[in-house]
Design a protein around this motif. Structure first.
Motif, PDB file in Angstrom:
ATOM      1  N   UNK A 198     -44.739   2.503  18.809  1.00 21.15           N
ATOM      2  CA  UNK A 198     -44.459   2.822  17.409  1.00 21.15           C
ATOM      3  C   UNK A 198     -45.631   2.622  16.668  1.00 21.15           C
ATOM      4  N   UNK A 199     -46.081   3.506  15.815  1.00 21.55           N
ATOM      5  CA  UNK A 199     -47.045   3.223  14.601  1.00 21.55           C
ATOM      6  C   UNK A 199     -46.467   2.616  13.546  1.00 21.55           C
ATOM      7  N   UNK A 200     -45.088   2.809  13.368  1.00 18.45           N
ATOM      8  CA  UNK A 200     -44.316   2.303  11.961  1.00 18.45           C
ATOM      9  C   UNK A 200     -43.130   1.926  12.249  1.00 18.45           C
ATOM     10  N   UNK A 201     -42.650   0.521  11.708  1.00 19.06           N
ATOM     11  CA  UNK A 201     -41.356   0.194  11.811  1.00 19.06           C
ATOM     12  C   UNK A 201     -40.674   0.200  10.582  1.00 19.06           C
ATOM     13  N   UNK A 202     -39.523   0.720  10.538  1.00 17.83           N
ATOM     14  CA  UNK A 202     -38.458   0.838   9.249  1.00 17.83           C
ATOM     15  C   UNK A 202     -37.442   0.188   9.681  1.00 17.83           C
ATOM     16  N   UNK A 203     -36.994  -0.744   8.892  1.00 23.86           N
ATOM     17  CA  UNK A 203     -35.806  -1.647   9.234  1.00 23.86           C
ATOM     18  C   UNK A 203     -34.754  -1.525   8.218  1.00 23.86           C
ATOM     19  N   UNK A 204     -33.954  -0.423   8.084  1.00 23.73           N
ATOM     20  CA  UNK A 204     -32.770  -0.491   7.026  1.00 23.73           C
ATOM     21  C   UNK A 204     -31.826  -1.693   7.403  1.00 23.73           C
ATOM     22  N   UNK A 205     -31.060  -1.839   6.528  1.00 22.54           N
ATOM     23  CA  UNK A 205     -29.956  -2.860   6.999  1.00 22.54           C
ATOM     24  C   UNK A 205     -28.965  -2.162   7.686  1.00 22.54           C
ATOM     25  N   UNK A 206     -28.283  -2.917   8.489  1.00 19.32           N
ATOM     26  CA  UNK A 206     -26.994  -2.398   9.275  1.00 19.32           C
ATOM     27  C   UNK A 206     -26.058  -1.305   8.473  1.00 19.32           C
ATOM     28  N   UNK A 207     -25.933  -0.138   8.928  1.00 24.22           N
ATOM     29  CA  UNK A 207     -25.148   0.973   8.369  1.00 24.22           C
ATOM     30  C   UNK A 207     -26.029   1.570   7.206  1.00 24.22           C
ATOM     31  N   UNK A 208     -27.364   1.346   6.810  1.00 25.33           N
ATOM     32  CA  UNK A 208     -28.122   1.926   5.858  1.00 25.33           C
ATOM     33  C   UNK A 208     -28.744   3.175   6.214  1.00 25.33           C
ATOM     34  N   UNK A 209     -28.452   3.775   7.316  1.00 22.06           N
ATOM     35  CA  UNK A 209     -29.190   5.066   7.733  1.00 22.06           C
ATOM     36  C   UNK A 209     -28.772   6.219   6.821  1.00 22.06           C
TER      37      UNK A 209
END
Length: 774
Positions: free
Chosen positions: A277-288
């Motif tokens: 992965x070149x980038x990690x995006x970490x939304x909160x659980x259920x934030x998709x």
């Protein structure tokens, strides 16, 4: 609580995924399962044109030929099936059901392969042997004795091949019901219900070849190094040629950071790996949903800016005008959408959302792929439809190297649905089925998994027959589900190994042992093959290689045929003929199911054939005849927000996940190597800031309580706190240990899937002494 395990420890993992660790795990599993030399050599025939299909995940094989390719988890699945350990009638004579109930799911798995059909004896609380004929007579007596066919439900696991699944649905519909709870109800149902409204069919639009041409991959809610390890080979090749790979997941998974290919001498010798992965995006659980809608809004803003500057459009207007409907309403909704709710609900800053949008618009050929991290929420159907909207904005559907790529779990969960395992069948399918077999199939929708549990609970379903799987442990609200199962008059499980569902049973119960996919299946003196459809709609045939674990085993197909013969007779359908010639079943599938023309001839070629997906060719089987942009607004009246209004910051959101040493509910071992967990399973991943805020420390144990509005106490006790890279306010833990926390009525809109990835909970310091898991 779990028993003490002196090997339990937390050791953060800093190496590439796979590599020497995977090879060591392969050796350990072969030794632990006592796999004999002949069965060990079977691995060389796995996923080969003259061999057998991996009984694990549904990731496709590149050309299904020539290359020596298998993954660590595939080996675990094969080793578990090829084990020399046996569960015989003598084993059951030594153990009551109550004694076996005290064992962990891992311990039950370790006993080995079932050898003989068994029936529950209430007087002794033991399973005792029963002849096959007696088992089928017992099933027939119960089914014939019901007042209404709808009082029986017929569960299906995704390991079931097309032939057994087709006969199963034919038998059940001729019996008179559409009660088909299946594993898809609990995993990718949001995909199956969401995509038909946008692109016309609930399947992905890409093939494996598209990965060779993609320049950008968006990976939503997946941990492929654990759940689909062969996918890592494709991602490695994409990364090596410079594709942008974005991991979008609350958990930062080590497997998507670096990967060492066990078949690469250089990476193995140098202990190196390839950055994935070149980038990690970490939304909160259920934030998709909010994140995807925010990206779509930003794409529209960039297009508006390009138009104002007289620059090249960001939107693919040729595609939108020629192939879609509803764009103007969709664009108006995006323009009206304020940024503050998008940031709040996604858990990400506007800058982070805009950065993801920039990566997306820079791509010319984008694949969006997703797993259950996207499908087990209240708004999962809306999230998948919003992702489809986003991909349509730039014409990334029906283009080489681009498209929608849902990654299914079990090897044939998609094929089961294609050949008729569906509680809501289409009228067109039922018309063809009735015409070919000269009967009037039931038209009323049947029960899915959640509805089946509710129906067992109140006595509307009295018989449950399970074609594979582990219903008692895969389902939500565990105590409630178990009580419902125990109210059944009869429970039947067709299976290879002992699991919890055989111990949480009806008043009468049967365990029917079946052949595994690795085993030779001789019918009518001829070796039979079974077919499966992988996540990318490739259909291919699989032949077992090993001697059956017991001479008293039957194939799933033969068991279904014998049940049907005993229950319905063979005046209209010659079930026993089908049982002896699987090619004849495939002829019937060809006559009923679209796209299977020349079925037997096409599977004879190496790799099988691609089952046509209309949306891949930009043919839209929707009511509008176009791909539809669907407007969806952010919901704020949700169980999570309701819980926070009552309990404030004490409420956390729990997502359930697999460990590295499990597949669905099957626990192969007690480690989760990439997350640094060894010898235990009752762990809770938590952000360090949350520990500090709540006055807790890593290494302490907590009890977890669900916040729900029905005044039922749902709890799971004694979980070890482990610091992890997860957004504040979010938690991660393994299922099935946390399934008791999922309320039965906490389900996805439209899909009715249990919301196992978004459970509102609070934590309390545990009074239970620190223990490991066994």
């Amino acid at each position: 609580m779990d028993t003490l395990n002196k090997k339990a420890r937390i050791v953060p993992y800093h190496h590439p995924a796979a590599g020497w660790g995977a090879l060591k795990a392969v050796a350990v599993n072969l030794i632990k399962e006592k796999v004999a030399g002949g069965n060990y050599r079977t691995l060389l025939r796995q996923n080969q044109p003259d061999g057998f299909d991996c009984p694990g995940c549904a990731w496709p094989d590149r050309q299904h030929a020539s290359t020596f390719e298998f993954c660590e988890n595939g080996v675990k699945a094969v080793a578990a099936e090829a084990t020399t350990k046996r569960v015989t009638p003598e084993f059951f004579a030594r153990h009551t059901v109550a004694e076996l109930m005290a064992q962990s799911d891992y311990e039950l798995e370790q006993h080995g392969r079932l050898t003989d059909p068994m029936v529950y004896d209430a007087a002794s609380d033991r399973y005792v042997p029963i002849a096959w004929e007696g088992a089928f007579e017992l099933i027939a007596r119960h089914l014939k004795g019901l007042e209404d066919p709808g009082q029986a439900a017929f569960y299906t696991s995704g390991r079931t091949g097309n032939e057994a699944a087709f006969l199963y649905q034919l038998m059940v519909r001729m019996y008179g019901t559409n009660n088909f709870p299946d594993c898809s109800n609990m995993c990718h149902e949001a995909t199956s219900r969401g995509l038909p409204g946008t692109v016309g069919i609930g399947k992905g639009t890409v093939t494996l070849d598209d990965f060779e041409h993609a320049d950008t991959l968006l990976i939503f809610g997946q941990n492929p190094a654990t759940n689909h390890p062969r996918m890592m080979g494709e991602l490695r090749e994409c990364a090596r040629r410079g594709a942008a790979i974005v991991s979008i997941n609350p958990l930062r998974e080590r497997g998507l950071e670096r990967f060492a290919d066990p078949q690469s001498p250089l990476e193995m010798l140098t202990m190196s790996g390839t950055r994935i992965a070149t980038t990690f995006v970490q939304p909160r659980v259920g934030g998709d949903f909010a994140l995807i809608k925010g990206v779509a809004k930003r794409v529209l803003e960039l297009d508006d800016a390009a138009r104002a500057a007289g620059a090249e459009r960001v939107l693919d207007m040729d595609f939108i005008l020629a192939h879609t409907a509803g764009f103007e309403a969709f664009a108006a909704d995006l323009r009206a959408q304020a940024w503050a709710p998008l940031e709040r609900e996604s858990g990400l800053s506007r800058e982070a959302i805009e950065n993801l949008a920039a990566i997306y618009v820079a791509g010319k050929r984008v694949i969006a792929t997703w797993g259950m991290g996207l499908t087990q929420h209240k708004n999962s159907v809306a999230a998948i439809q919003m992702l489809s909207n986003l991909m349509m904005m730039r014409g990334n559907i029906g283009r080489e190297g681009a498209g929608l790529c849902p990654v299914r779990g079990h090897s044939n969960v998609q094929g089961n649905r294609t050949v008729g395992i569906e509680d809501k069948p289409t009228p067109a399918f039922l018309d063809r089925l009735g015409r070919v077999f000269d009967f009037d199939p039931p038209r009323a929708h049947g029960y899915d998994v959640v509805e089946t549990i509710e129906a067992m609970e109140d006595g509307r379903v009295k018989v449950l027959i399970g074609l594979g799987g582990n219903f008692a442990m895969a389902t939500p609200d565990t105590p409630r589900t178990w009580e419902a199962l125990r109210r059944c008059a009869l429970s039947v499980h067709i299976t290879t190994k002992l699991n919890r569902s055989h111990l949480v049973h009806g008043r009468e119960a049967l365990i029917l042992p079946t052949l595994g996919r690795t085993e030779i299946d001789i019918r009518g003196g001829v070796a039979q093959g079974v077919t499966v459809e992988d996540s990318m709609s490739m259909v291919h045939v699989s032949y077992g290689m090993n001697k059956p674990a017991s001479p008293n085993l039957m194939s799933e197909t033969a068991i279904v045929a014998r049940m049907a013969h005993a229950t319905l007779g063979s005046a209209k359908v010659d079930w026993l003929y089908y049982a002896d010639d699987y090619a004849s079943i495939r002829d019937a599938i060809e006559a009923v199911c679209e796209g299977f023309e020349n079925y037997n001839r096409r599977i004879a070629q190496p790799g099988g054939f691609h089952l046509r997906v209309a949306s891949r060719e930009r043919e839209w089987k929707t009511t509008s005849g176009k791909a539809n942009f669907i407007v969806a607004r952010i919901e704020t009246d949700t169980p999570i927000n309701w819980a926070r209004q009552r309990h404030g910051d004490d409420v956390m959101v729990l997502m359930t996940t697999r460990s590295h040493d499990q597949y669905n509910t099957t626990i192969y071992a007690l480690d989760d190597r990439y997350r640094g967990v060894f010898g235990q399973r009752r762990v809770l991943f938590i952000n360090p800031a949350d520990l500090a805020r709540m006055g807790l420390r890593a290494g302490e144990r907590v009890d977890i309580f669900t916040v729900w509005d029905d005044e039922v106490e749902r709890r799971a006790d004694g979980f070890l706190l482990v610091e992890y890279d997860i957004p504040p306010g979010c938690l991660g833990a393994y299922y099935p240990e946390t399934n008791p926390l999922v309320p039965l009525d906490s389900v996805g809109d439209v899909s009715n899937t249990p919301t196992s990835k978004s459970i509102p909970v609070i934590l309390r310091r545990s009074r239970v002494a620190a223990t490991g898991a066994a």
